[in-house]
Structures are given as C-alpha cells and as structure tokens.
Design a protein around this motif. Structure first.
Motif, PDB file in Angstrom:
ATOM      1  N   THR A  81       0.516  -1.014  -0.612  1.00 55.53           N
ATOM      2  CA  THR A  81       0.185  -0.050   0.483  1.00 55.53           C
ATOM      3  C   THR A  81       0.700   1.362   0.161  1.00 55.53           C
ATOM      4  O   THR A  81       0.653   2.355  -0.643  1.00 55.53           O
ATOM      5  CB  THR A  81      -0.909   0.298   0.746  1.00 55.53           C
ATOM      6  OG1 THR A  81      -2.354  -1.438   0.942  1.00 55.53           O
ATOM      7  CG2 THR A  81      -1.125   1.570   1.120  1.00 55.53           C
ATOM      8  N   THR A  84       2.722   1.729  -3.463  1.00 56.01           N
ATOM      9  CA  THR A  84       1.312   2.859  -4.179  1.00 56.01           C
ATOM     10  C   THR A  84       1.198   4.151  -4.324  1.00 56.01           C
ATOM     11  O   THR A  84       0.940   4.656  -5.243  1.00 56.01           O
ATOM     12  CB  THR A  84      -0.632   1.816  -4.540  1.00 56.01           C
ATOM     13  OG1 THR A  84       0.038   0.088  -4.869  1.00 56.01           O
ATOM     14  CG2 THR A  84      -1.026   1.813  -5.354  1.00 56.01           C
ATOM     15  N   VAL A 216      -1.731   1.519 -10.398  1.00 55.47           N
ATOM     16  CA  VAL A 216      -2.271   0.053 -10.458  1.00 55.47           C
ATOM     17  C   VAL A 216      -1.481  -0.110 -12.035  1.00 55.47           C
ATOM     18  O   VAL A 216      -1.149  -1.563 -12.014  1.00 55.47           O
ATOM     19  CB  VAL A 216      -3.490   0.436  -9.581  1.00 55.47           C
ATOM     20  CG1 VAL A 216      -3.554  -1.339 -10.027  1.00 55.47           C
ATOM     21  CG2 VAL A 216      -3.261   1.226  -8.388  1.00 55.47           C
ATOM     22  N   MET A 250      -7.104  -0.563  -2.527  1.00 61.02           N
ATOM     23  CA  MET A 250      -7.029   0.272  -3.045  1.00 61.02           C
ATOM     24  C   MET A 250      -8.018   1.447  -3.174  1.00 61.02           C
ATOM     25  O   MET A 250      -7.985   2.992  -4.031  1.00 61.02           O
ATOM     26  CB  MET A 250      -6.535  -0.120  -4.777  1.00 61.02           C
ATOM     27  CG  MET A 250      -6.126   0.195  -6.090  1.00 61.02           C
ATOM     28  SD  MET A 250      -7.278  -0.392  -7.449  1.00 61.02           S
ATOM     29  CE  MET A 250      -8.334  -0.860  -7.832  1.00 61.02           C
TER      30      MET A 250
END
Length: 285
Positions: A81, A84, A216, A250
């Motif tokens: 996480t 990203t 992503v 996400m």
C-alpha cells in the motif's frame, strides 16, 4: 438591570454563530448519510450473499475472510500500500504542477491552445493499459513508469478544469481591471487565478482517483511491489480473499485522496464550499 441587558445582548449575539454551526452540522449529516447508508447496505448484502452460500467462497469471499486476510498480513499489505501510495501522490503532484502551467500557457496564447489541445485529447483517448508496456520498455521496471502513467491519468482533468476556470471570468471584470490600470500579472493574481480555483478543485477530485488507477495500471504491466502486483499475484493463485483485500485497499486509497482534496478545498475556498453545500442551512438561520 444593566448587567441583565448585557447578558441578553451577549446571548443574542452568540445565537447566530451557534445556530450557524448547528445548521452546517445538520447539512453535513444530511449530505453524508445517503452514501454511508448505501455503502453499509452493500456490505450487508455482500455478507448475506456469502453467509447464505449463494456463491462459492473461492468466487466471492465473505467480508470477514477479506478482513481476516488483511489483519493476518499487516506488514505485507502495508508495504505494498505504501508503494502504491507513493507512486500515486507523486504522480498526482506532478500532474497538478504540469497541468496548471499548461493551462495558464494555453489561456495566455490562443495559438498554443489550438496546437496543444488536440494533442491532449489524442493522448487522453489512448487506453493507458495499451501504452503502459512502452513506458516499462523505455523507463525500466522501477517506480518511474508507474508514476508516469499516474501523471498521464491525472493530467487531463487538471488542465481541462483549469482552462475552463481561467476562461470563466466575466469580461466586464477584466475590462474593469484594465481600466483601473492593472497589468496582466496583477489581473491573473487578483482575478483570474482565484476565480478558477473552484473549477480546479473539481478537476483535482477526479484526478485524485485517476492517479490511483494509473499507478495500479502501471503495476499491472511490470512490477514487484504495489497493490497492482498484489492483485495480479492473487489472481494467478486464485486467492480471492487477497484479491478482494487488494481491491478494497485500492478503493480506500482513492476515497482518502478524494476526501483530502475536499478538506483542502474547504480551507482554501470556504466561501465557495459554504455557498455550495451549506446555503440551505444558512438560509434557515
């Protein structure tokens, strides 16, 4: 007697502020409960469907299994996480700077706008998943291609909203500033830029979610870290709880960025936010 009058005066002067706070809170609750209720209903439906055995667990895991996977691997999901998030925030920030500068340049020069605008539109309609492999070939498997895809995804709404805002100025206001001797720089700082901020923040809200998607997508093409990597690995292993956990995190990341932009808008443009969302509450005061 005088003290009593002063006390009544203070109470009367404090009443509008208190009523205003209560009205804004009521407006916030009234505006927030429908999406919260819908989200809660979706989770309840998800739980009911899985608990009743209407779908196989390997197809749709239960909310409990999804949460359990996240809690069992906090370090694993935390690391991916963070990767990203870093790619998203950096790409989002670059898109803001480049988009605002490009919009100012396009508005300042009609020739530049006529030349650049079709290229922007052409670049936007190309699916990013189709050109992401090229960025991996050109820039390698590091963070750079993911950040670049995030920039491309977030750039278009920023520049379009900023151009729209800069062009939305009343011509009479521009004539007035010119009559009063204001130069182009002063007109931009005092009139054009402040008036374009509501439009810019509208574009930033869209760009914030698209930046997550861009990061992503870049991870889908080639990466060894990030939520896109987690989703691909889970898909290959048919591990649907991990797959759902990656999708949930996400989505949560996109929602958090959207909310942060809204909070920033509230502090930068309190007059705009209050007029748009709390006008009904103010009218009742």
């Amino acid at each position: 007697m005088v003290a009593r009058i002063d006390d009544l005066t203070r109470r009367k002067s404090a009443t509008p502020a208190s009523a205003g706070r209560q009205g804004r809170f009521g407006a916030f609750v009234k505006r927030s409960w429908p999406p919260v209720a819908l989200l809660a209903a979706c989770f309840v439906l998800w739980w009911v469907v899985t608990a009743a055995g209407l779908v196989k667990p390997y197809l749709v895991p239960s909310p409990g299994d999804t949460l359990r996977v996240i809690l069992d691997k906090p370090g694993y999901f935390g690391f991916h996480t963070w990767v990203t998030t870093y790619e998203t925030v950096l790409g989002f920030g670059i898109a803001i700077v480049v988009g605002v500068l490009a919009a100012v340049l396009m508005v300042s020069s009609p020739a530049v706008e006529k030349t650049v605008y079709p290229l922007l539109l052409f670049a936007q309609v190309i699916p990013k998943i189709a050109i992401a492999p090229l960025f991996v070939v050109w820039l390698g498997f590091g963070l750079t291609p993911k950040i670049f895809v995030a920039v491309l995804m977030a750039f278009f709404p920023v520049v379009i909203s900023m151009v729209t805002g800069l062009k939305s100025i009343d011509p009479e206001m521009l004539q007035l500033s010119a009559t009063m001797g204001a130069g182009r720089g002063q007109t931009f700082r005092k009139i054009r830029f402040p008036a374009s901020l509501p439009y810019l923040f509208s574009g930033l809200k869209i760009a914030a979610t698209l930046a997550v998607t861009g990061a992503v997508v870049g991870e889908f093409v080639g990466a060894n870290a990030g939520l896109g990597y987690v989703i691909l690995q889970a898909n290959g292993n048919l591990d649907t709880p991990v797959l759902f956990a990656g999708l949930f995190i996400m989505s949560l990341l996109g929602v958090v960025l959207f909310v942060l932009v809204e909070v920033l808008e509230y502090f930068v443009l309190p007059w705009h936010v209050s007029r748009r969302s709390d006008s009904g509450a103010v009218a009742t005061i």
